[in-house]
Design a protein around this motif. Structure first.
Motif, short mmCIF file in Angstrom:
data_model
loop_
_atom_site.label_atom_id
_atom_site.label_comp_id
_atom_site.label_asym_id
_atom_site.label_seq_id
_atom_site.Cartn_x
_atom_site.Cartn_y
_atom_site.Cartn_z
N ILE A 1 28.35 43.14 8.76
CA ILE A 1 27.13 43.55 8.05
C ILE A 1 26.41 44.70 8.75
CG2 ILE A 1 25.57 41.88 9.13
CD1 ILE A 1 24.54 41.40 6.15
N LYS A 2 26.59 44.82 10.07
CA LYS A 2 25.92 45.89 10.79
C LYS A 2 26.82 47.11 10.98
CE LYS A 2 21.74 44.81 11.99
NZ LYS A 2 20.64 45.53 11.38
N LEU A 3 27.97 46.87 11.59
CA LEU A 3 28.75 48.01 12.08
C LEU A 3 29.93 48.39 11.19
CD1 LEU A 3 28.68 47.40 15.93
CD2 LEU A 3 27.33 48.98 14.56
N ALA A 4 30.27 47.55 10.22
CA ALA A 4 31.37 47.91 9.32
C ALA A 4 30.97 47.59 7.88
CB ALA A 4 32.65 47.18 9.72
N PRO A 5 29.94 48.31 7.38
CA PRO A 5 29.41 47.98 6.06
C PRO A 5 30.30 48.42 4.89
CG PRO A 5 28.18 49.82 7.00
CD PRO A 5 29.15 49.38 8.05
N LEU A 6 31.31 49.24 5.16
CA LEU A 6 32.09 49.81 4.05
C LEU A 6 33.50 49.25 3.95
CD1 LEU A 6 30.96 53.48 4.72
CD2 LEU A 6 30.08 51.95 2.96
N THR A 7 33.99 48.67 5.04
CA THR A 7 35.33 48.08 5.00
C THR A 7 35.18 46.59 4.70
OG1 THR A 7 35.12 47.96 7.40
CG2 THR A 7 36.50 49.71 6.52
N THR A 8 36.30 45.94 4.32
CA THR A 8 36.24 44.52 4.00
C THR A 8 37.26 43.77 4.84
OG1 THR A 8 37.96 44.54 2.31
CG2 THR A 8 35.74 45.16 1.61
N HIS A 9 37.33 42.46 4.65
CA HIS A 9 38.31 41.67 5.39
C HIS A 9 39.72 41.88 4.86
CE1 HIS A 9 35.43 39.76 7.96
NE2 HIS A 9 34.67 39.48 6.92
N THR A 10 39.85 42.51 3.69
CA THR A 10 41.18 42.89 3.21
C THR A 10 41.46 44.29 3.74
OG1 THR A 10 40.77 41.62 1.21
CG2 THR A 10 42.65 43.13 1.19
N ALA A 11 42.36 44.39 4.69
CA ALA A 11 42.63 45.69 5.30
C ALA A 11 43.08 46.68 4.23
CB ALA A 11 43.70 45.54 6.36
N GLY B 1 31.11 57.73 2.73
CA GLY B 1 31.52 56.96 3.90
C GLY B 1 32.79 56.18 3.65
N ALA B 2 32.88 55.53 2.50
CA ALA B 2 34.08 54.76 2.18
C ALA B 2 35.28 55.69 2.03
CB ALA B 2 33.87 53.97 0.89
N ALA B 3 35.02 56.90 1.49
CA ALA B 3 36.10 57.87 1.37
C ALA B 3 36.63 58.24 2.75
CB ALA B 3 35.60 59.12 0.63
N ALA B 4 35.71 58.37 3.73
CA ALA B 4 36.14 58.70 5.09
C ALA B 4 37.08 57.63 5.64
CB ALA B 4 34.92 58.85 6.00
N LYS B 5 36.78 56.35 5.31
CA LYS B 5 37.64 55.26 5.79
C LYS B 5 39.04 55.38 5.17
CE LYS B 5 34.29 53.49 7.97
NZ LYS B 5 34.27 53.60 9.42
N ALA B 6 39.07 55.64 3.87
CA ALA B 6 40.35 55.76 3.18
C ALA B 6 41.14 56.95 3.72
CB ALA B 6 40.12 55.91 1.68
N VAL B 7 40.44 58.08 3.89
CA VAL B 7 41.11 59.29 4.39
C VAL B 7 41.62 59.07 5.82
CG1 VAL B 7 40.70 61.68 5.10
CG2 VAL B 7 39.93 60.91 2.86
N GLY B 8 40.84 58.34 6.60
CA GLY B 8 41.26 58.05 7.98
C GLY B 8 42.63 57.39 8.00
N LEU B 9 42.81 56.41 7.12
CA LEU B 9 44.10 55.71 7.05
C LEU B 9 45.20 56.63 6.54
CD1 LEU B 9 42.89 52.31 5.53
CD2 LEU B 9 43.74 52.69 7.85
N MET B 10 44.87 57.40 5.50
CA MET B 10 45.90 58.25 4.89
C MET B 10 46.30 59.40 5.81
SD MET B 10 44.88 58.29 0.84
CE MET B 10 43.22 58.92 1.02
N ALA B 11 45.31 59.96 6.52
CA ALA B 11 45.60 61.09 7.40
C ALA B 11 46.50 60.67 8.56
CB ALA B 11 44.30 61.70 7.93
#
Lengths: 460, 583
Positions: free
Chosen positions: B445-455, B478-488
């Motif tokens: 809830i604090k440090l990972a507000p955009l990712t979920t428990h489903t990787a 922000g969520a796009a950054a997470k997705a791009v991080g994985l794809m990059a």
């Protein structure tokens, strides 16, 4: 009309971004594949990680000796009462360990020239007088150091040596000598087995090129001395919320024992005063600071956790429990923990010299009666303000500021993390008060926008 | 799977956690007691084992003492297991040769007033962990590739922004919207805050860009009907309602931006009983015109009233306990805008939560235009009655202490933001958990507000919690950054602490297939007879399958029967364990 962009400029922005999207510029080779992040708090760390995880080089510049920012100083976090240091420490290690992040702590931004895609950055790495590559953070030096001065990290309530780390999880763990306090006795030099101490060390200028910049300079707390009648600075048992955080923290100066600064006794009755230096046009802070209601409630709950028989009252104007889980936490504070809430701004706090008790005067606006309440301790919950040096940093970067001293963004919808200077983004509290999750989210968003520039070559 | 042939050489590291552990537990005693345990070569302590200095201590001792197993007695592994796994890895050990004992949450925090018993318990737990450590085995470090394409579910403001950011960054986005038009709720709104544009003005450029971007594939009138796979390698079946066609797309990451629904507050304040009692969302959707008119008879509204917190902040009422976050500022903005067109505006509220940048200014603007704010008590809400076609509100004004009444021409209820009606299906489809407010749970809830428990699955905008449109835009990027991080990166590491079926022992009973809550087990039909097979990237290592297998054919790597039983033995029979360390 709020402080956001005027409609005219926003239309321009919308038009420009749609043009760029339709005709992406060919990837320009000259775009530096690196970014600068200014500020190593929770927002800056998140921005750095999200860029570094995409494979871009990140220079993370932090002016204090360690990353971690304000969050490292907090005891627990709302609304889950997670231990702040416990959830933050892995983040600190992750940043420090990341192969794509170059950590530049104890470093000031000197100047930036160039434009989007090609900024030339100069920073000054201030002399720590301890060699980062040799120091293992063992602390043998500090044991020998004979000089004790108030520790800034503990809000001056505890002490540190002239050679110090602010807090045990300090990242990097390198010690720093505060030359203003150092008496040059060289005991630390003799104590250091790794020969890491260098009293002749000089400031070092470092230069590098980046394609994009993210401002994450955080905030400072409103100086509550400006409300003379609340007694802060004059009455020892009137403290501010950050001092309270350190007092209740197990790693703090009292090892987590909540005591009065005047006589060391455990307070039986505590008042929390909200909206001090927030929503006050006369003090130049017309806006809401967004976090104080919740940290106030959290601190009130912690007082009950430390000692369930403590009488705890919060003096408020509106309770702004707006985030995920916040209202539920507020409800729990009222019903389960028995925290009392009184709607009314504190007008004055005076000390009864005979009993040592504090008398807080406030109007209970629900009964329209001015009243006086007795407390052993009063915690003032200050609002958030832009940090002192933000205007200088903004000037060096050429980004526009809004009237209230925060970095101005292009548009709340079309560019909520974009400053008015292309290629420079902003996150965390540098563009206005935010709580931790909102700062983290903005950090990720700023990284996203910066990465588009780095990947495409200058398209904003 | 490798086996460790070498004699175990265990190092025990006990953390003080400042005062958190050491304030209750006698750390020196725990350190001392561990020294005599079998295979223990070294036992020591540190103020903060997770700090750089603590980590360095572990690394140095591993090298000096040639340790091949490490036990850290500190906090919950929830946070620091990854930290210490990396530490042992840096020192050349396999990360699975590390074990963490929780002597903080499980000991010092819950037995704060019994220091002696707490110390005894810590000693027991360390002894058990040491016994387990001796049985630990190296496991391989595996990774999977990431398909460079993101599925964005929901074409509202958050879904649009996320798709555009991903596409601008150079990756493909598949944007699925079940309605015939993109733009979600925002498109319909007239009073957007804190900007001065209408929802249409904000949405139109985003829709235009999304529809023309060569890396954004827009699928309108469409819904995800089937979803499977694991991080980096998901497959979604998307059905077009109009054509009935089903398309299959492979994606590496997913952003769920399914938004919210405005609560229709039947049973509150006579909503539904009078055409002139409407919700804030319905007011937002009224066609803008010079005069504000009543839905009932088309006459000009002279007296306008708002009531706040309708279906929000109701303690004990599931799904309505949360604050809906956007309403206070939205009401302030609407009231300030409409004040010029009506004679009087009254806002009945509990608290005024105009918290954001520019929001307090809207509140102040409304007041400066003489909008009347009146606070009602939480436990005594206003009462609305309809008599002779007139709306009559009576309430208690907290600040004046008076009972008031008002007969508005139009009553606007600021109703809650609640999850869409089909949120349960969405939650099941993407294996997302939900919090009490009904919205999706973030990873932290604090440090990972955009990712979920489903990787690999992110959430953005009002899918995560009630929030306003400008906040949703930030979420989306922000969520796009997470997705791009994985794809990059192109590939991600997956856990090796998964279950494994021994084919020779499997009786093909299907028990594990139905027991697995993650759909990670299927029957391998290439074998005859077919035996159960685990998809490792989907397995969470929960052990449900192993517990349910009647043939004991399932091994849980890193929690094998031997590793568990040896801990039980160490707890129950300490005397046999205290014969001393290795020479």
């Amino acid at each position: 009309m709020p402080a956001a962009a005027k409609p005219q400029s926003s239309r321009k922005v919308a038009a420009r971004s749609s043009r760029t999207a339709a005709k992406p510029k060919p990837a320009a080779k000259q775009v530096a594949q690196a970014a600068l992040v200014v500020g190593g708090g929770v927002a800056g760390m998140q921005a750095s990680l999200d860029l570094a995880n995409q494979g871009f080089k990140v220079y993370l510049v932090e002016k204090s000796p360690s990353i971690g920012g304000r969050m490292a100083m907090l005891d627990k976090t709302f609304p889950t009462l997670d231990c702040s240091a416990c959830i933050l420490t892995p983040r600190l290690s992750e940043v420090a360990r990341h192969p794509n992040i170059k950590l530049l702590t104890y470093t000031d931004l000197e100047g930036v020239i160039g434009k989007v895609g090609n900024f030339k950055v100069r920073v000054i790495k201030r002399a720590r007088y301890v060699k980062e590559e040799l120091c293992a953070g063992c602390g043998a030096c500090a044991k020998e150091c004979p000089v004790e001065v108030p520790n800034e990290f503990d809000q001056g309530l505890g002490f540190r040596k002239a050679i110090y780390v602010g807090f045990p999880q300090s990242t990097p763990s390198t010690y720093t000598i505060d030359m203003e306090s150092c008496i040059k006795c060289k005991r630390c030099e003799r104590a250091c087995e790794r020969k890491a101490i260098d009293l002749e060390m000089e400031d070092e200028r470092v230069e590098f090129d980046v394609g994009a910049i993210i401002i994450a300079t955080g905030y400072r707390l409103f100086d509550v001395r400006r409300y003379y009648r609340l007694g802060y600075g004059r009455l020892p048992d009137v403290i501010n919320a950050m001092e309270y955080e350190r007092l209740i923290n197990a790693a703090g100066p009292t090892q987590g024992h909540l005591i009065r600064l005047s006589d060391g006794k455990t307070p039986q009755s505590i008042g929390f005063v909200q909206c001090v230096g927030a929503r006050d046009v006369n003090k130049g802070v017309p806006y809401c600071s967004r976090v104080c209601c919740m940290y106030g409630i959290k601190n009130a709950v912690m007082a009950k956790e430390h000692n369930p028989s403590t009488d705890v009252t919060i003096y408020y104007a509106d309770i702004r429990a707006f985030g995920k889980g916040f209202e539920e936490f507020y409800e729990m504070a009222r019903t389960r923990f028995g925290v009392k809430f009184l709607r009314g701004r504190a007008a004055e706090i005076i000390e009864d010299v005979r009993t040592g008790k504090l008398h807080l005067r406030a109007e209970d606006t629900e009964t329209a009666q001015p009243q006086e309440f007795e407390h052993d301790m009063v915690v003032i919950c200050p609002g958030i303000q832009p940090p002192d040096d933000l205007d200088k940093i903004a000037e060096k970067l050429g980004v526009a500021m809004s009237n209230d001293g925060y970095v101005d963004v292009v548009h709340r919808y079309f560019g909520p993390v974009d400053t008015k200077m292309p290629g420079i983004f902003v996150c965390g509290c540098a563009d206005g008060p935010k709580d931790i999750p909102d700062s983290v989210t903005a950090g990720s968003a700023a990284a996203m926008k910066a990465s588009i520039i780095l990947a495409k070559g200058g398209a904003a | 799977m490798m086996t460790e042939k070498a004699e175990p050489r265990i190092g025990v590291f006990v953390c003080h956690c400042g005062h958190n552990i050491a304030g209750v537990v006698d750390v020196a005693k725990v350190v001392e007691s561990a020294k005599s345990l079998p295979h223990v070569v070294l036992s020591t302590d540190h103020m903060f084992m997770c700090s750089d200095a603590g980590q360095q201590l572990i690394k140095d001792r591993i090298k000096e003492q040639k340790l091949n197993r490490v036990v850290v007695a500190s906090c919950s592994p929830r946070m620091h297991e990854p930290t210490f796994r990396r530490v042992v890895e840096d020192a050349g050990l396999n990360r699975y040769l590390f074990d963490q004992v929780n002597i903080r949450e499980h000991v010092s925090w819950c037995h704060m007033r019994q220091p002696k018993e707490a110390t005894d318990k810590a000693i027991d737990l360390v002894r058990m962990s040491v016994a387990r450590a001796a049985e630990l085995e190296s496991l391989p470090i595996k990774s999977v590739s990431v398909t460079p394409r993101t599925l964005v579910v929901g074409g509202g403001i958050a879904g649009l922004r996320a798709s555009l950011d991903i596409a601008d960054r150079g990756f493909e986005a598949v944007l699925v919207e079940r309605m015939p038009e993109l733009g979600g709720h925002v498109r319909k709104w007239t009073h957007l805050f804190p900007a001065d544009e209408s929802g249409e003005q904000i949405i139109a450029p985003l829709v235009r860009q999304a529809e023309h971007h060569k890396l954004v594939r827009v699928m309108k009138d469409s819904e995800v009907v089937e979803f499977g796979g694991y991080i980096g390698n998901f497959t979604a079946k998307i059905k077009n309602h109009k054509t009935g066609m089903v398309k299959e797309v492979d994606v590496g990451t997913v952003i769920v931006a399914t938004g919210f629904e405005p609560f229709r507050p039947f049973g509150y304040y006579e909503y539904g009983q009078h055409p002139d009692i409407i919700t804030l969302a319905e007011l937002q959707e009224m066609t803008p015109r010079a005069d504000l008119i009543r839905p009932s008879d088309g006459k000009k509204v002279k007296k306008l009233a708002f009531i706040g917190c309708v279906g929000s902040r109701e303690a004990g009422k599931l799904g309505h306990e949360h604050c809906s976050r956007h309403c206070c500022s939205a009401v302030a903005k609407a009231a300030a805008d409409l004040r010029d067109r009506v004679d009087e505006v009254v806002i009945m509220y509990q608290d005024i939560r105009t918290y954001g940048r520019g929001h307090e200014e809207l509140h102040r603007l409304a007041r400066s235009k003489l909008v009347i704010y009146s606070k009602f008590p939480k436990e005594k809400k206003p009462v609305v009655q309809i008599a002779n076609g007139r709306i009559r509100i009576t309430w208690y004004d907290v600040l004046s202490g008076d009972n008031l009444e008002y007969e508005p021409d139009l009553l606007v209820l600021a109703s809650a933001m609640i999850p869409p009606a089909d949120v349960a299906e969405t939650s099941k489809m993407f294996s997302l958990t939900r919090s009490a407010d009904g919205f999706f749970n973030p990873e932290h809830i604090k440090l990972a507000p955009l990712t979920t428990h489903t990787a690999g699955v992110m959430i953005a905008g009002a899918a995560q919690a009630a929030k306003n449109a400008s906040e949703s835009v930030v979420d989306a990027s922000g969520a796009a950054a997470k997705a791009v991080g994985l794809m990059a990166r192109g590939n991600v590491e997956i856990e090796s602490t998964v279950s494994h079926v021994i084919p020779e022992l499997c009786s093909s009973c299907h028990t594990c297939v139905t027991a697995c809550p993650y759909g990670a087990i299927a029957m391998d039909t290439k074998k005859s007879p077919p035996v159960a097979l685990v998809t490792e990237a989907k397995c969470k290592g929960c052990g449900t399958c192993a517990a349910s297998c009647p043939s004991s054919a399932i091994i849980m790597y890193h929690s094998t029967d031997e590793q568990i039983l040896t801990m039980v033995e160490a707890y129950l029979c300490p005397s046999t364990q205290t014969t001393g360390g290795v020479a």
